[in-house]
Design a protein around this motif. Structure first.
Motif, PDB file in Angstrom:
ATOM      1  N   ARG A   1      52.188  -9.377  32.288  1.00 18.13           N
ATOM      2  CA  ARG A   1      51.408  -7.983  32.673  1.00 18.13           C
ATOM      3  C   ARG A   1      52.155  -6.870  33.328  1.00 18.13           C
ATOM      4  O   ARG A   1      51.598  -6.588  34.734  1.00 18.13           O
ATOM      5  CB  ARG A   1      49.909  -8.832  33.065  1.00 18.13           C
ATOM      6  CG  ARG A   1      50.161  -9.615  32.173  1.00 18.13           C
ATOM      7  CD  ARG A   1      48.084  -9.567  31.880  1.00 18.13           C
ATOM      8  NE  ARG A   1      47.683 -10.039  33.824  1.00 18.13           N
ATOM      9  CZ  ARG A   1      47.135 -10.860  33.969  1.00 18.13           C
ATOM     10  NH1 ARG A   1      47.842 -12.223  33.750  1.00 18.13           N
ATOM     11  NH2 ARG A   1      46.945 -10.496  35.216  1.00 18.13           N
ATOM     12  N   VAL A   2      53.178  -6.326  33.554  1.00 11.47           N
ATOM     13  CA  VAL A   2      53.751  -5.699  34.575  1.00 11.47           C
ATOM     14  C   VAL A   2      54.282  -4.658  32.673  1.00 11.47           C
ATOM     15  O   VAL A   2      55.070  -4.746  32.159  1.00 11.47           O
ATOM     16  CB  VAL A   2      54.797  -5.799  35.576  1.00 11.47           C
ATOM     17  CG1 VAL A   2      53.641  -6.097  36.380  1.00 11.47           C
ATOM     18  CG2 VAL A   2      55.857  -6.911  34.493  1.00 11.47           C
ATOM     19  N   GLU A   3      54.292  -3.238  33.114  1.00 10.13           N
ATOM     20  CA  GLU A   3      55.146  -2.976  32.519  1.00 10.13           C
ATOM     21  C   GLU A   3      56.363  -2.761  32.159  1.00 10.13           C
ATOM     22  O   GLU A   3      57.289  -1.727  33.328  1.00 10.13           O
ATOM     23  CB  GLU A   3      55.313  -1.314  31.758  1.00 10.13           C
ATOM     24  CG  GLU A   3      53.159  -0.885  31.589  1.00 10.13           C
ATOM     25  CD  GLU A   3      52.647  -1.017  32.800  1.00 10.13           C
ATOM     26  OE1 GLU A   3      52.901  -0.544  33.620  1.00 10.13           O
ATOM     27  OE2 GLU A   3      51.300  -0.787  32.080  1.00 10.13           O
ATOM     28  N   GLY A   4      57.599  -3.331  31.905  1.00  6.82           N
ATOM     29  CA  GLY A   4      59.106  -3.706  32.266  1.00  6.82           C
ATOM     30  C   GLY A   4      59.558  -5.243  32.353  1.00  6.82           C
ATOM     31  O   GLY A   4      58.418  -5.643  32.053  1.00  6.82           O
TER      32      GLY A   4
ATOM     33  N   SER B   1      59.472   0.546  33.333  1.00  3.80           N
ATOM     34  CA  SER B   1      60.296   1.039  32.057  1.00  3.80           C
ATOM     35  C   SER B   1      61.005   2.386  33.041  1.00  3.80           C
ATOM     36  O   SER B   1      61.721   2.659  32.459  1.00  3.80           O
ATOM     37  CB  SER B   1      59.805   0.588  30.911  1.00  3.80           C
ATOM     38  OG  SER B   1      58.914   1.647  30.954  1.00  3.80           O
TER      39      SER B   1
END
Lengths: 430, 257
Positions: A13-16, A416
């Motif tokens: 649940r994090v972007e990356g 990202s």
């Protein structure tokens, strides 16, 4: 004496892509490392030799969650280089598209990535089984942000309508009607979101941060302002690199930023809120108070409430912009390149985003530098964890591990952008 | 009750925009989650279920030795493997390194190049493992994504067009930006799927859905020359988000002197 280690190999649940490693001996925390193993993509390198007009579309691809932020910082940097200032309705439309991105990105984080931590679910889909109306509200709120992006930008992710000098095409006043209906609903939903997040259970934890954000004389900041801190920093974005430095550490593909002479600092909703509370709309201020959120907030876990206040602010601001909109005669102003360097700082959902470009007289990019918010927050995240783990060492390993993850998600880290992450290791030595 | 099909989402070098497209299906997401088990989707959930998976959606390109290994494990664990987006399908914007020396790139960005482990080229998934379907776009279109998921889970071929952006402009009655305004446009050689959003806002298509089937890039470059574009500009036009796609790569190289 043995040591205890916490490890999260792949933070969810994090972007990356990233992970966390914490090493504890007795009751002291020996080491905290945020590992970012997002593969590097070398944007600053391949921007060299490209035309300055290509920068907004190319840099948007750094992050699919906040492409507008990259488009905005790049157009402002290029216009700064070329001595152009975009004013009036075009400036207002830029604020409007940024409102869309804040609403979309913040709602995604509040409802789908962060709230499940507070309520004890692995994700929003599981959470929806018990809290269907809450998740539905979050999804519809997020959709309203995307409606703004699609309306003004052509699509929600990597919009195509932004250009240096303005837009390719601008809407007629009457085209806004359906959007206004959505936004009125969204403003009410955002108010409910503030009150709802205000009632979540927050771990007791505060830190005396160096907050850094843009500050504009009248407005809550999006595209413009001076870079200020609560410790007296007050600079033109052009002086950014004189005051901040990037450090390359072996365990991360994202560069760490430090405020020279101070060390770690915090950017993002918490910093913006603390430095700009009185520039929020009356409705946003009043709702924050109603949710028992003071005008100063140093508990990073409460960032979910602050983010909700910013969603409300963005809905309110979007409605104000639409109300005052008069279609400009031309969708953009002419921008001619010249051999110089341009600087741009805007407020991405996750915080300050700095771009700097050196151009030749044909508009070819000779050199580019981009400092995304998550790389600026990396050290603050590590410092939070060091303090947090130290304070809550008596908790069972699993609970502490979960709360460490939650502490990282307080920042809505977008890996990202800063290259990606999460892998949590907690190494405990009794 | 029969077991729900398991869908997994994987990430390689990318911006996360294509997997975000799944979360952008605000109206359909909960319904979709009722029909399938979302078994691995790190961006959205802590809960990770073991394979095998009925359908793997793969975002991003291969740029590190570790990722070149990891994609094989994913292929082995997946009944169907679908790539989503320009990175996974053509190497993405990061494939611009393929035309240069990657060590030069590393030293431009990083103070200590020895900390960085990367491959000299950014390559699409299909160069490493067999791929069952490639969904185009930078980013992908949400309607097409739902169509592809639905098609694979129902054992049919996805219905996504291979024709050009030009055809769609004509169908929608969008005025041709190249004919009417002399604006360079990749529409004649680019696959439709975006909803002609660039010509729709009076700019030329920049090719984010990659080459259509049998594209005549050479002819289009001739027209670009007639519009006054220099060779280097033609190189750049073909060298963006699908720079590594074969027809675009060949055309850009033909203009590099």
């Amino acid at each position: 004496m043995s040591t205890r280690t916490f490890k999260v190999d792949y933070l969810a649940r994090v972007e990356g892509e990233g992970g966390l490693y914490v090493k504890v001996k007795g009751d002291s925390v020996l080491d905290v490392r945020l590992n970012i193993f997002e593969p590097p993509r070398f944007f600053e390198a391949f921007l060299r030799g490209r035309n300055f007009r290509e920068a907004p579309d190319i840099t948007a691809r750094i992050c699919g969650i906040c492409p507008v932020a990259y488009q905005m910082s790049s157009v402002h940097a290029m216009e700064d280089a070329c001595g152009v200032k975009v004013e009036g309705p075009l400036r207002a439309l830029r604020r409007l598209i940024y409102c869309g991105e804040w609403i979309e990105s913040h709602s995604l984080h509040i409802y789908m990535l962060h709230a499940p931590d507070f309520l004890g679910y692995p994700d929003a889909i599981q959470m929806a089984k018990d809290h269907a109306d809450v998740v539905q509200r979050g999804l519809r709120l997020k959709k309203t942000g995307n409606e703004i992006l699609s309306f003004l930008g052509g699509r929600a992710i990597h919009p195509v309508n932004v250009r240096i000098g303005g837009f390719y095409k601008v809407p007629e006043k009457r085209d806004f009607e359906p959007l206004v209906e959505s936004l009125k609903w969204a403003r009410d939903a955002a108010r409910e979101t503030v009150l709802w997040t205000g009632r979540l259970p927050f771990p007791e934890f505060e830190r005396d941060y160096d907050f850094v954000a843009l500050q504009h004389p009248e407005e809550y900041p999006f595209n413009e302002g001076r870079v200020v801190s609560n410790r007296g920093l007050n600079i033109n974005p052009r002086a950014y690199e004189d005051n901040f430095a990037e450090v390359h550490v072996p365990y991360s593909t994202a560069l760490h930023s430090v405020l020279k002479g101070h060390g770690s600092y915090l950017v993002g909703p918490l910093a913006r809120y603390n430095l700009n509370f009185e520039r929020l709309s009356p409705l946003a201020q009043e709702t924050a108070r109603e949710a028992s959120l003071a005008s100063t907030c140093r508990n990073p876990f409460q960032s979910i409430v602050v983010r909700s206040v910013e969603v409300l602010q963005a809905c309110d601001e979007a409605l104000r912009i639409v109300d005052q909109y008069e279609r400009p005669d031309r969708p953009f102003v002419d921008v001619q390149p010249r051999a110089t360097t341009g600087y741009g700082c805007t407020e991405a959902p996750r915080g300050l985003l700095y771009h700097r470009y050196r151009l030749d007289d044909k508009g070819t990019i000779l050199d580019a530098k981009i400092v995304p918010p998550t790389s600026q927050n990396q050290k603050a995240i590590e410092d939070d964890l060091r303090r947090f783990v130290g304070k809550y060492l008596s908790l069972p390993q699993e609970t502490l591990g979960l709360q460490c993850e939650q502490a990282i998600r307080n920042y809505d880290p977008c890996i990202s952008c800063s290259a990606h992450f999460l892998k949590l290791s907690l190494d405990r030595q009794p | 009750m029969p077991q729900k099909p398991k869908v997994a989402v994987w990430k390689f070098a990318s911006c996360d925009g294509c997997q975000l497209t799944l979360l952008d299906c605000e109206d359909e997401l909960l319904a979709l989650a009722g029909e399938v088990e979302i078994a691995n989707f790190a961006e959205a959930s802590r809960a990770i279920a073991k394979g095998p998976y009925d359908l793997s959606l793969v975002e991003g390109s291969i740029t590190t030795p570790h990722d070149a290994e990891r994609i094989h494990q994913i292929r082995r664990a997946s009944k169907f493997l679908v790539t989503i987006g320009a990175c996974a399908t053509a190497g993405g914007i990061q494939a611009l390194r393929n035309f240069r020396n990657v060590n030069e790139f590393i030293s431009i960005v990083y103070a200590t190049p020895s900390y960085i482990e990367t491959l000299s080229k950014s390559t699409p998934i299909a160069e490493h493992v067999p791929v069952d379907f490639e969904l185009r776009g930078c980013p992908i279109d949400k309607g097409q994504l739902l169509e592809v998921i639905s098609a694979f889970l129902n054992g049919r071929k996805p219905n996504t067009p291979r024709h050009s952006v030009c055809i769609e402009c004509k169908r929608r009655g969008v005025v041709c930006v190249m004919v009417a305004h002399g604006t360079a446009c990749l529409g004649p050689v680019t696959q439709d799927g975006c909803g002609v959003i660039c010509p729709g806002c009076q700019r030329g298509c920049y090719g984010c859905f990659g080459p259509k089937e049998t594209p005549n890039t050479r002819s289009l470059s001739g027209w670009f020359g007639d519009l006054g574009m220099k060779e280097q500009e033609i190189v750049r036009v073909f060298r963006t988000f699908n720079a590594g796609a074969e027809p675009f790569r060949r055309e850009s190289e033909a203009h590099e002197h």
